[in-house]
Design an enzyme around this catalytic site. Structure first.
Site, PDB file in Angstrom:
ATOM      1  N   ASP A 171       0.845  -1.189   0.000  1.00  0.00           N
ATOM      2  CA  ASP A 171       0.000   0.000   0.000  1.00  0.00           C
ATOM      3  C   ASP A 171       0.881   1.240   0.000  1.00  0.00           C
ATOM      4  O   ASP A 171       1.676   1.434   0.917  1.00  0.00           O
ATOM      5  CB  ASP A 171      -0.912  -0.014   1.237  1.00  0.00           C
ATOM      6  CG  ASP A 171      -2.051   0.994   1.130  1.00  0.00           C
ATOM      7  OD1 ASP A 171      -2.286   1.517   0.026  1.00  0.00           O
ATOM      8  OD2 ASP A 171      -2.696   1.253   2.157  1.00  0.00           O
ATOM      9  N   TYR A 185       1.213   5.619  -0.544  1.00  0.00           N
ATOM     10  CA  TYR A 185       0.677   6.791   0.175  1.00  0.00           C
ATOM     11  C   TYR A 185       0.961   7.975  -0.726  1.00  0.00           C
ATOM     12  O   TYR A 185       1.659   8.897  -0.359  1.00  0.00           O
ATOM     13  CB  TYR A 185       1.433   6.889   1.512  1.00  0.00           C
ATOM     14  CG  TYR A 185       0.915   7.864   2.541  1.00  0.00           C
ATOM     15  CD1 TYR A 185      -0.400   7.835   2.981  1.00  0.00           C
ATOM     16  CD2 TYR A 185       1.775   8.799   3.122  1.00  0.00           C
ATOM     17  CE1 TYR A 185      -0.847   8.711   3.956  1.00  0.00           C
ATOM     18  CE2 TYR A 185       1.337   9.677   4.100  1.00  0.00           C
ATOM     19  CZ  TYR A 185       0.019   9.625   4.517  1.00  0.00           C
ATOM     20  OH  TYR A 185      -0.409  10.493   5.497  1.00  0.00           O
ATOM     21  N   HIS A 218      -4.018  13.976   0.210  1.00  0.00           N
ATOM     22  CA  HIS A 218      -4.327  13.103   1.346  1.00  0.00           C
ATOM     23  C   HIS A 218      -3.220  13.182   2.398  1.00  0.00           C
ATOM     24  O   HIS A 218      -3.492  13.345   3.595  1.00  0.00           O
ATOM     25  CB  HIS A 218      -4.506  11.657   0.875  1.00  0.00           C
ATOM     26  CG  HIS A 218      -4.639  10.676   1.996  1.00  0.00           C
ATOM     27  ND1 HIS A 218      -5.735  10.646   2.836  1.00  0.00           N
ATOM     28  CD2 HIS A 218      -3.806   9.691   2.442  1.00  0.00           C
ATOM     29  CE1 HIS A 218      -5.578   9.690   3.740  1.00  0.00           C
ATOM     30  NE2 HIS A 218      -4.414   9.106   3.529  1.00  0.00           N
ATOM     31  N   GLU A 266      -9.140   4.039  -3.062  1.00  0.00           N
ATOM     32  CA  GLU A 266      -7.850   3.789  -3.709  1.00  0.00           C
ATOM     33  C   GLU A 266      -8.062   3.050  -5.024  1.00  0.00           C
ATOM     34  O   GLU A 266      -9.136   2.530  -5.295  1.00  0.00           O
ATOM     35  CB  GLU A 266      -6.944   2.925  -2.804  1.00  0.00           C
ATOM     36  CG  GLU A 266      -6.792   3.469  -1.397  1.00  0.00           C
ATOM     37  CD  GLU A 266      -5.641   2.857  -0.608  1.00  0.00           C
ATOM     38  OE1 GLU A 266      -4.698   2.314  -1.225  1.00  0.00           O
ATOM     39  OE2 GLU A 266      -5.692   2.929   0.630  1.00  0.00           O
ATOM     40  N   ASP A 284      -9.700   0.312   0.994  1.00  0.00           N
ATOM     41  CA  ASP A 284      -8.796  -0.141   2.056  1.00  0.00           C
ATOM     42  C   ASP A 284      -9.399   0.239   3.408  1.00  0.00           C
ATOM     43  O   ASP A 284      -9.018   1.230   4.030  1.00  0.00           O
ATOM     44  CB  ASP A 284      -7.427   0.522   1.853  1.00  0.00           C
ATOM     45  CG  ASP A 284      -6.339  -0.150   2.672  1.00  0.00           C
ATOM     46  OD1 ASP A 284      -6.541  -1.295   3.096  1.00  0.00           O
ATOM     47  OD2 ASP A 284      -5.293   0.480   2.877  1.00  0.00           O
ATOM     48  N   TYR A 341       0.350   2.562  15.559  1.00  0.00           N
ATOM     49  CA  TYR A 341       1.182   2.689  14.356  1.00  0.00           C
ATOM     50  C   TYR A 341       2.619   3.181  14.557  1.00  0.00           C
ATOM     51  O   TYR A 341       3.445   3.044  13.656  1.00  0.00           O
ATOM     52  CB  TYR A 341       0.464   3.506  13.278  1.00  0.00           C
ATOM     53  CG  TYR A 341       0.655   4.994  13.336  1.00  0.00           C
ATOM     54  CD1 TYR A 341       1.440   5.644  12.366  1.00  0.00           C
ATOM     55  CD2 TYR A 341       0.047   5.764  14.306  1.00  0.00           C
ATOM     56  CE1 TYR A 341       1.603   7.012  12.394  1.00  0.00           C
ATOM     57  CE2 TYR A 341       0.211   7.134  14.339  1.00  0.00           C
ATOM     58  CZ  TYR A 341       0.983   7.752  13.386  1.00  0.00           C
ATOM     59  OH  TYR A 341       1.142   9.110  13.410  1.00  0.00           O
ATOM     60  N   THR A 387      -4.847   6.398  -0.354  1.00  0.00           N
ATOM     61  CA  THR A 387      -6.089   7.168  -0.463  1.00  0.00           C
ATOM     62  C   THR A 387      -5.941   8.286  -1.485  1.00  0.00           C
ATOM     63  O   THR A 387      -4.959   9.036  -1.453  1.00  0.00           O
ATOM     64  CB  THR A 387      -6.447   7.772   0.906  1.00  0.00           C
ATOM     65  OG1 THR A 387      -6.464   6.720   1.861  1.00  0.00           O
ATOM     66  CG2 THR A 387      -7.785   8.469   0.873  1.00  0.00           C
TER      67      THR A 387
HETATM   68 CA    CA Z   1      -4.471   2.591   2.424  1.00  0.00          CA
END
Ligand code: CA
Length: 412
Positions: free
Chosen positions: A131, A133, A138, A206, A238, A249, A355
């Site tokens: 994934d 970014y 975003h 996405e 997602d 995280y 995103t």
């Molecule tokens: Ca994502």
């Protein structure tokens, strides 16, 4: 070639997502047979195995086995020249001017299946899921909310397409319900963490591309070579649990807040089918390192929308209108970066964009941004309001040429 120049002897209404110019690949089953590869044309599925058995695919280097496999991976392992030739052959076969199958009405029932009679399945067995970014708007919105409004982007962001390795096992096809995850959160930053259902359940708008086999481990794929290794794209939701994500995280990135489910649209739209939608990307400043430079238009103008449909309602509220062109980093740069250290790819790997938010309100690709962390609820037609996704809501993402991906959120 685009819709206007390609007409089929099958009736496909103008503006349909699946004209002859598109012809995406998918995996379908029907009462006549189990899960197997097909191509979408209008409101029909082209049964590739049946076409092959009747000799209509002669000249294409495919064998009968890959056309009865329950996923597209064996077909993709034959490589891009074969999948391109197969799609071009089917495009010819169904063109208005081609009499081969058109005038063989005895073969129509086996080669063409009405969409009403099929069930769609996962198109590929996903080996690895990455994934990215890669939408600047975003990344800026999230940076403004959670870090420093004046330094919303982290120092690495404009130098590399940032990404992380996700979970492949929980990627599901459109229509599969998603259960609200349980997990550990810390709603009160001054108190101990608690365990329970996620309270901040979100979608992420996405797109994801699916790869062919890459090169051997230790070799890299350049931006110039990248498109040879991209099979096609799907819409990608997602699903994200913001409260679980926020607590877990640091320092290693998303984990249980992301891996409980991701939903994809069933039809893999080939890169070739999207060729007429190419547009230039943004000016990249500061200049990128050499291995991330590229030539030619490598972004794609694909309008995207997200609708939330509350339980029991026929229609809902469109909460986002965005566009795949709102990417800072394109797929060629993502693939070159992913392999620059010698990481190998396999047929069926899936790489999501991150995103996709546009620059203005109304084009943000997650509820986190749309409701600005819950401070600006969105009104629904049934009189309710949404900060995040509620149990029973169905989230639907749509794009021309892609159809839709939908998923209903079940209670924890
Ligand atoms: Ca994502």
């Amino acid at each position: 070639m685009t819709d206007a120049t390609l007409t089929s002897w099958i009736d496909v209404p103008a503006g349909h997502d699946f004209p002859l110019a598109n012809l995406p690949f998918g995996i379908f089953s029907n009462p006549r047979g189990g899960a197997r590869p097909g191509m979408r044309l209008g409101d029909h599925v082209v049964d590739l195995s049946a076409c092959h058995a009747l000799g209509f695919l002669d000249g294409v280097e495919v064998n009968a086995e890959v056309l009865v496999a329950p996923v597209l991976n064996p077909l993709m392992k034959l490589g891009k020249p074969v999948t391109v030739a197969l799609r071009e052959r089917v495009q010819t076969l169904f063109h208005s001017d081609c009499a081969e199958l058109r005038d063989r009405s005895d073969a129509h029932a086996s080669c063409l299946v009405a969409m009403d009679d099929v069930q769609m399945h996962m198109p590929v067995e996903v080996g690895d899921y990455t994934d990215f970014y890669s939408s600047e708007d975003h990344a800026r919105n999230v940076g403004k909310m959670f870090r420093d409004p004046d330094n919303a982007l982290l120092p690495n962001w404009k130098h590399m397409p940032v990404g992380y390795h996700g979970r492949a096992s929980s990627i599901v096809v459109s229509g599969t319900p998603i259960r609200r995850p349980m997990g550990q959160t810390r709603p009160d930053p001054d108190a101990a963490p608690v365990f329970g259902p996620s309270r901040l359940l979100d979608f992420e708008l996405e797109m994801a591309f699916i790869t062919f086999e890459g090169k051997p481990m230790g070799e890299r794929i350049s931006t110039a070579e990248a498109e040879d290794h991209i099979f096609g794209l799907v819409l990608f939701n997602d699903w994200s649990a913001r409260d679980i994500q926020k607590w877990e995280y640091v320092p290693l990135g998303p984990f249980l807040g992301k891996n409980f489910g991701s939903s994809i649209s069933p039809w893999v739209v080939t890169l070739e089918a999207l060729d007429h939608l190419r547009v230039a990307g943004p000016n990249q400043d500061p200049a990128v390192l050499d291995y991330l430079t590229y030539e030619g238009d490598s972004h794609y103008n694909v309008p995207l929308e997200v609708e939330i449909v509350p339980e029991g309602q026929g229609a809902g509220q469109v909460v986002c209108r965005s566009n795949f062109r709102h990417m800072y980093w394109n797929m060629r740069q993502q693939l070159a970066h992913h392999t620059v250290n010698g990481c190998n790819l396999r047929a069926g790997d899936m790489m999501a964009s991150g995103t996709i938010s546009g620059p203005e309100k109304g084009s943000f690709g997650s509820m986190l941004e749309i409701s600005w962390r819950g401070t600006e609820p969105v009104d629904m037609p049934d009189g309710s309001a949404r900060k995040f996704i509620q149990d029973g809501d169905t989230v639907v993402m749509r794009a021309p040429y892609f159809g839709e991906v939908r998923g209903k959120l079940l209670p924890a």
